[in-house]
Design a protein around this motif. Structure first.
Motif, PDB file in Angstrom:
ATOM      1  N   ASP A  52       8.304   5.253 -18.888  1.00  0.00           N
ATOM      2  CA  ASP A  52       7.230   5.855 -18.094  1.00  0.00           C
ATOM      3  C   ASP A  52       6.346   4.813 -17.408  1.00  0.00           C
ATOM      4  O   ASP A  52       5.211   5.099 -17.024  1.00  0.00           O
ATOM      5  N   ARG A  53       6.857   3.616 -17.249  1.00  0.00           N
ATOM      6  CA  ARG A  53       6.105   2.597 -16.522  1.00  0.00           C
ATOM      7  C   ARG A  53       6.328   2.781 -15.030  1.00  0.00           C
ATOM      8  O   ARG A  53       7.456   3.017 -14.590  1.00  0.00           O
ATOM      9  N   PRO A  54       5.285   2.694 -14.190  1.00  0.00           N
ATOM     10  CA  PRO A  54       5.448   2.859 -12.745  1.00  0.00           C
ATOM     11  C   PRO A  54       6.453   1.858 -12.186  1.00  0.00           C
ATOM     12  O   PRO A  54       6.338   0.649 -12.443  1.00  0.00           O
ATOM     13  N   ALA A  55       7.451   2.368 -11.483  1.00  0.00           N
ATOM     14  CA  ALA A  55       8.509   1.510 -10.958  1.00  0.00           C
ATOM     15  C   ALA A  55       8.562   1.486  -9.443  1.00  0.00           C
ATOM     16  O   ALA A  55       9.078   0.536  -8.853  1.00  0.00           O
ATOM     17  N   ALA A  56       8.073   2.517  -8.805  1.00  0.00           N
ATOM     18  CA  ALA A  56       8.170   2.597  -7.348  1.00  0.00           C
ATOM     19  C   ALA A  56       7.175   3.612  -6.822  1.00  0.00           C
ATOM     20  O   ALA A  56       6.516   4.323  -7.592  1.00  0.00           O
ATOM     21  N   MET A  57       7.070   3.668  -5.513  1.00  0.00           N
ATOM     22  CA  MET A  57       6.192   4.627  -4.846  1.00  0.00           C
ATOM     23  C   MET A  57       7.035   5.443  -3.867  1.00  0.00           C
ATOM     24  O   MET A  57       7.767   4.878  -3.048  1.00  0.00           O
ATOM     25  N   ILE A  58       6.954   6.762  -4.000  1.00  0.00           N
ATOM     26  CA  ILE A  58       7.626   7.658  -3.056  1.00  0.00           C
ATOM     27  C   ILE A  58       6.611   8.050  -1.991  1.00  0.00           C
ATOM     28  O   ILE A  58       5.547   8.578  -2.317  1.00  0.00           O
ATOM     29  N   GLY A  59       6.933   7.782  -0.736  1.00  0.00           N
ATOM     30  CA  GLY A  59       6.011   8.099   0.347  1.00  0.00           C
ATOM     31  C   GLY A  59       6.660   8.928   1.431  1.00  0.00           C
ATOM     32  O   GLY A  59       7.869   8.841   1.665  1.00  0.00           O
ATOM     33  N   SER A  60       5.868   9.772   2.070  1.00  0.00           N
ATOM     34  CA  SER A  60       6.357  10.561   3.204  1.00  0.00           C
ATOM     35  C   SER A  60       5.304  10.541   4.303  1.00  0.00           C
ATOM     36  O   SER A  60       4.109  10.559   4.021  1.00  0.00           O
ATOM     37  N   GLY A  61       5.766  10.487   5.530  1.00  0.00           N
ATOM     38  CA  GLY A  61       4.845  10.422   6.663  1.00  0.00           C
ATOM     39  C   GLY A  61       5.314  11.257   7.832  1.00  0.00           C
ATOM     40  O   GLY A  61       6.503  11.296   8.148  1.00  0.00           O
ATOM     41  N   VAL A  62       4.365  11.937   8.458  1.00  0.00           N
ATOM     42  CA  VAL A  62       4.640  12.752   9.658  1.00  0.00           C
ATOM     43  C   VAL A  62       3.993  12.062  10.850  1.00  0.00           C
ATOM     44  O   VAL A  62       2.824  11.659  10.798  1.00  0.00           O
ATOM     45  N   ASP A  63       4.762  11.921  11.919  1.00  0.00           N
ATOM     46  CA  ASP A  63       4.248  11.257  13.120  1.00  0.00           C
ATOM     47  C   ASP A  63       3.225  12.161  13.814  1.00  0.00           C
ATOM     48  O   ASP A  63       3.553  13.247  14.287  1.00  0.00           O
TER      49      ASP A  63
END
Length: 471
Positions: free
Chosen positions: A219-230
């Motif tokens: 449960d250690r933070p391993a990555a970041m999931i990101g989403s973006g709308v133009d």
């Protein structure tokens, strides 16, 4: 991970089987150790089970048969015991068990691959940029739309530093610090943010960005999931709209200022002209001229009020309703106005007097000569109901439903453009109330109208205002 081809697997199996035959001969004729060599047979059996599943059973039978046949071929049937037959059965059981486990693992692997491919297809058809950024700032995954938006191929982004290749230099350091803090704390940033990105061509786009922390082992933070709308086009359109709005307001301010100045001059000259003229006909023409100027002033006032209503959110506060009503009555000293009310506070703003200006003004302006106006205030459960009624020609039933609609006229020849009642409805609803029109005497619309509306009563205790002269 290195993938072994089918041809190479077959070559390895043939080599292992050949080695098994050789070891059978060597251990029986040279070393004379009996069936010790048969432990080697587990290797080709297990590998065949992993690679070809239940096809390993014939291999197990072949190698088991080799163990039994070696005793007869080398004239030592005395050493062929129940243990040898058990060893053969063990070969077959191991082949079957490993083949079954391999088949289950392959099935699970297929499910994982199918789910992964399905998720990838979802991400590829999504109309947003989707990216997974590792804790070391490298890109683990990016969808097809993200590649198209940024102008890169997928292989040009995977494994590259997100901040160095995508984030503008001006905001790179700050964005990295925010990212590192979120990873270290394991807490995603709440809400949507406007984050700029740079495409391969150097164009800067603005994305409405959201992200969440992806946990790894333990449960250690391993990555970041990101989403973006133009939202670049929307932001630019909003900026252009604000500029156009400001320019239009500038023109309106100039026009209102200049028209009001012209109206003031025209009123001054009309008063001078009325003093110079002697005939009743000429004075009537001056009165009509002055009436036209007054209507022009009303139009400018209505436009200014609508601008204030549209330009900002209401900032309500406690308002002394009694003072507002008395101030409006004072503007009509020659009119017959009866006021039935007492001190009460309502929640409104500085535009509340416009409501009474329109309602009382309309009753006087469009009523018959000698019209009487009555204003009544009644307190209810959390609201204050105000009634403005008159003894004028009233409002026909066919007109009532649309009376507060923009530019809706009454039926009287003296009816105005309809902006006043439209503004009145906007103001009352702005404060959280409702307005309606009824007959002063139910069933007799021709005997006067009654405008009733509610305002939210202020919850603060009443504080008498300083004593002032009342009209």
């Amino acid at each position: 991970m290195t993938i072994i081809t089918e041809e190479r697997r077959l070559a390895i199996l043939i080599a292992l089987l050949a080695a098994s035959v050789f070891m059978t001969y060597y251990f029986n004729t040279v070393v004379m150790l009996g069936t010790v060599f048969s432990h080697f047979f587990y290797i080709p059996i297990i590998l065949t089970a992993l690679w070809w599943k239940k096809r390993s059973i014939p291999v197990a039978l072949f190698l088991g048969g080799l163990v039994i046949a070696s005793s007869f071929l080398y004239n030592r049937p005395d050493i062929l015991t129940l243990n040898d037959y058990a060893r053969v059965m063990t070969f077959v059981v191991i082949a079957f068990v490993v083949a079954s486990l391999s088949e289950q693992l392959k099935g699970r692997e297929r499910e994982v691959v199918e789910q992964r491919d399905l998720v990838q297809r979802y991400l590829d058809v999504a109309g947003v940029l989707f990216v997974v950024i590792n804790a070391d700032h490298t890109i683990r995954l990016v969808n097809r739309h993200g590649c198209e938006l940024l102008g890169y191929r997928e292989e040009e982004l995977i494994g590259k530093n997100w901040f160095e290749i995508v984030v503008p230099e001006a905001s790179r350091k700050a964005r990295q610090e925010i990212f590192d803090a979120a990873i270290a704390g394991g807490a995603s940033l709440s809400g949507r943010r406007e984050n700029p990105v740079v495409t391969r061509s150097g164009e800067e786009l603005i994305l409405a960005w959201q992200d969440t922390v992806l946990a790894g082992d333990g449960d250690r933070p391993a990555a970041m999931i990101g989403s973006g709308v133009d939202i670049t086009d929307r932001i630019r359109a909003e900026e252009a709209l604000r500029e156009a709005h400001g320019e239009a307001n500038l023109y309106l301010d100039i026009m209102a200022h200049d028209i009001n100045n012209a109206n003031a001059v025209a009123l001054g000259y009309s008063d001078l002209l009325a003093g110079e003229l002697e005939g009743e006909r000429q004075r009537e023409m001056v009165r009509k001229l002055r009436g036209s100027i007054d209507r022009s002033i009303d139009i400018i006032q209505n436009v200014s009020t609508i601008r204030r209503l549209r330009s900002a959110e209401p900032s309500t506060r406690p308002v002394d309703l009694d003072a507002v009503i008395r101030a409006e009555i004072a503007h009509h000293p020659d009119a017959r106005i009866v006021y039935e009310g007492e001190p009460v506070r309502v929640t409104a703003d500085d535009l509340l007097p416009e409501v009474f200006t329109n309602l009382i003004g309309n009753s006087i302006k469009f009523g018959e000569p000698g019209v009487e106006v009555r204003v009544r205030v009644e307190e209810g459960d959390g609201v204050v109901e105000v009634t403005v009624e008159d003894t004028g020609p009233g409002v026909p039933d066919a007109v009532k439903a649309g009376l507060f609609t923009r530019f809706r006229r009454g039926t009287s020849a003296r009816s105005g453009k309809g902006l006043g009642l439209y503004i009145t409805r906007m103001l009352v609803e702005r404060y959280g109330g409702r307005i309606r029109v009824e007959d002063r005497i139910p069933g007799y619309p021709e005997r006067g109208a009654a405008f009733r509306f509610t305002l939210p009563r202020c919850g603060r205790p009443w504080e008498p205002r300083p004593a002032t002269a009342r009209s």
